[in-house]
Design a protein around this motif. Structure first.
Motif, mmCIF file in Angstrom:
data_model
loop_
_atom_site.group_PDB
_atom_site.id
_atom_site.type_symbol
_atom_site.label_atom_id
_atom_site.label_comp_id
_atom_site.label_asym_id
_atom_site.label_seq_id
_atom_site.Cartn_x
_atom_site.Cartn_y
_atom_site.Cartn_z
ATOM 1 N N PRO A 235 0.877 -1.090 0.541
ATOM 2 C CA PRO A 235 0.193 0.110 0.226
ATOM 3 C C PRO A 235 0.665 0.972 0.127
ATOM 4 N N ILE A 236 1.907 0.834 0.078
ATOM 5 C CA ILE A 236 2.882 2.791 0.675
ATOM 6 C C ILE A 236 3.315 2.707 -0.829
ATOM 7 N N CYS A 237 3.880 1.799 -1.326
ATOM 8 C CA CYS A 237 3.983 2.306 -3.378
ATOM 9 C C CYS A 237 3.049 2.171 -4.091
ATOM 10 N N ALA A 238 2.040 1.744 -3.661
ATOM 11 C CA ALA A 238 0.797 2.169 -4.283
ATOM 12 C C ALA A 238 0.583 3.591 -4.357
ATOM 13 N N SER A 239 0.730 4.028 -2.848
ATOM 14 C CA SER A 239 0.873 5.581 -3.270
ATOM 15 C C SER A 239 0.972 6.306 -4.006
ATOM 16 N N MET A 240 1.896 5.975 -4.252
ATOM 17 C CA MET A 240 3.796 6.983 -4.755
ATOM 18 C C MET A 240 3.301 7.059 -6.075
ATOM 19 N N PRO A 241 3.820 8.334 -7.046
ATOM 20 C CA PRO A 241 3.779 8.795 -8.326
ATOM 21 C C PRO A 241 3.439 7.234 -9.277
ATOM 22 N N TRP A 242 5.079 6.997 -9.147
ATOM 23 C CA TRP A 242 5.957 5.621 -9.614
ATOM 24 C C TRP A 242 5.056 4.735 -9.013
ATOM 25 N N GLY A 243 4.518 4.100 -8.388
ATOM 26 C CA GLY A 243 4.435 2.666 -7.897
ATOM 27 C C GLY A 243 3.000 2.672 -8.650
ATOM 28 N N ASP A 244 2.923 1.083 -8.542
ATOM 29 C CA ASP A 244 1.836 0.187 -9.875
ATOM 30 C C ASP A 244 1.097 -0.496 -8.440
ATOM 31 N N PRO A 245 -0.557 0.244 -8.394
ATOM 32 C CA PRO A 245 -0.687 -0.498 -7.384
ATOM 33 C C PRO A 245 -2.129 -1.623 -8.113
ATOM 34 N N ASN A 246 -1.244 -2.596 -9.137
ATOM 35 C CA ASN A 246 -1.333 -3.897 -9.388
ATOM 36 C C ASN A 246 -0.323 -4.769 -8.914
ATOM 37 N N TYR A 247 1.145 -4.038 -8.290
ATOM 38 C CA TYR A 247 1.686 -5.087 -8.142
ATOM 39 C C TYR A 247 1.853 -6.366 -7.438
ATOM 40 N N ARG A 248 1.754 -6.809 -7.246
ATOM 41 C CA ARG A 248 2.283 -7.889 -5.986
ATOM 42 C C ARG A 248 3.440 -8.807 -5.744
ATOM 43 N N SER A 249 3.493 -8.090 -4.757
ATOM 44 C CA SER A 249 5.389 -8.702 -4.476
ATOM 45 C C SER A 249 5.208 -9.849 -4.130
ATOM 46 N N ALA A 250 6.650 -10.363 -4.086
ATOM 47 C CA ALA A 250 6.264 -12.031 -4.417
ATOM 48 C C ALA A 250 6.401 -12.890 -3.070
ATOM 49 N N ASN A 251 7.722 -11.233 -2.439
ATOM 50 C CA ASN A 251 7.982 -11.966 -0.924
ATOM 51 C C ASN A 251 8.188 -9.828 -0.120
ATOM 52 N N PHE A 252 6.420 -9.760 0.190
ATOM 53 C CA PHE A 252 6.274 -8.896 0.681
ATOM 54 C C PHE A 252 7.457 -8.281 2.162
ATOM 55 N N MET A 253 7.347 -9.846 3.455
ATOM 56 C CA MET A 253 7.898 -9.129 4.149
ATOM 57 C C MET A 253 9.698 -8.458 4.136
ATOM 58 N N GLU A 254 10.037 -9.613 2.774
ATOM 59 C CA GLU A 254 11.418 -8.651 2.435
ATOM 60 C C GLU A 254 10.849 -7.448 2.100
ATOM 61 N N HIS A 255 10.244 -7.494 0.857
ATOM 62 C CA HIS A 255 10.648 -6.021 0.673
ATOM 63 C C HIS A 255 10.324 -4.224 1.664
ATOM 64 N N LEU A 256 8.951 -4.768 2.598
ATOM 65 C CA LEU A 256 9.139 -4.027 3.236
ATOM 66 C C LEU A 256 10.293 -3.987 3.762
ATOM 67 N N GLN A 257 11.009 -4.825 4.666
ATOM 68 C CA GLN A 257 11.873 -4.896 5.276
ATOM 69 C C GLN A 257 13.464 -4.015 4.485
ATOM 70 N N ARG A 258 13.514 -3.771 2.827
ATOM 71 C CA ARG A 258 14.554 -3.692 2.980
ATOM 72 C C ARG A 258 13.814 -1.814 1.339
ATOM 73 N N ARG A 259 12.767 -1.564 1.460
ATOM 74 C CA ARG A 259 11.922 -0.617 0.594
ATOM 75 C C ARG A 259 11.642 0.373 1.925
ATOM 76 N N HIS A 260 11.084 0.723 3.294
ATOM 77 C CA HIS A 260 10.640 0.799 4.024
ATOM 78 C C HIS A 260 11.375 1.424 5.075
ATOM 79 N N ARG A 261 12.757 1.416 5.172
ATOM 80 C CA ARG A 261 13.863 2.160 5.950
ATOM 81 C C ARG A 261 13.849 3.238 6.264
ATOM 82 N N PHE A 262 12.440 4.008 5.496
ATOM 83 C CA PHE A 262 12.761 5.642 5.970
ATOM 84 C C PHE A 262 11.704 6.445 5.492
ATOM 85 N N SER A 263 11.172 6.742 5.810
ATOM 86 C CA SER A 263 9.822 7.896 5.345
ATOM 87 C C SER A 263 10.111 9.009 3.889
#
Length: 181
Positions: free
Chosen positions: A127-155
């Motif tokens: 939901p964080i990426c989907a809200s961004m101008p570059w985000g794809d609201p249809n892209y499903r992450s294969a490993n969401f927990m890994e994605h969260l820990q790598r991509r969302h360490r900062f705001s």
């Protein structure tokens, strides 16, 4: 980095590197980078004087030709602000993609998912990426927990102006760096 950006990275709770967002160990310094800055020569774009990178900021603060060079660049990319009435997505609170809980800030969503959904293998849209101008609201992450820990360490809000284009952002950075003597 400007002081406010650096302070955001050094919050006592989670101090992180200003570039890669990796956790900092206390007292570590990039001595190899400091040496490179001390020994790399550059030329002032205003007066063409040669100097080491470590001296460039103090030189730029006093070089009127350099300041004119920067102002010309700023004038070249300055545009009238767009009065766009489009709807802006909510980039402050997010729903959990696994359960029905809502209104998490970014850090809260990361903590919630780490606490309650670590073992959930369902592919979900971030939901964080989907809200961004570059985000794809249809892209499903294969490993969401890994994605969260790598991509969302900062705001993103700390580091991104969603309405400025790349040239505008570069001009703003240059102006701020000149003010931070």
């Amino acid at each position: 980095f400007c002081t406010s950006c650096l302070q955001e990275c050094l919050k006592p709770k989670k101090p992180v590197c200003g570039v890669c967002r990796s956790t900092l160990s206390s007292g570590s310094r990039a001595l190899d980078l400091e040496k490179q800055i001390e020994t790399t020569e550059t030329t002032c774009n205003g007066c063409n004087k040669k100097m080491y990178l470590s001296k460039m900021r103090s030189h730029a603060a006093t070089c009127s030709k350099y300041q004119n060079y920067i102002m010309e660049g700023v004038k070249a990319v300055t545009k009238e602000p767009l009065h766009n009435t489009r709807n802006f997505p909510n980039r402050f609170t997010f729903p959990c993609p696994y359960c029905s809980e809502k209104n998490f800030d970014q850090e809260g969503l990361v903590e919630h998912c780490k606490t309650f959904h670590t073992m959930d293998a369902k592919q979900v849209v971030c939901p964080i990426c989907a809200s961004m101008p570059w985000g794809d609201p249809n892209y499903r992450s294969a490993n969401f927990m890994e994605h969260l820990q790598r991509r969302h360490r900062f705001s993103y809000d700390t580091f991104v102006d969603y309405d400025a284009d790349e040239d505008d952002m570069m001009a703003q950075v240059l102006m701020r760096s000149l003010r931070d003597k």
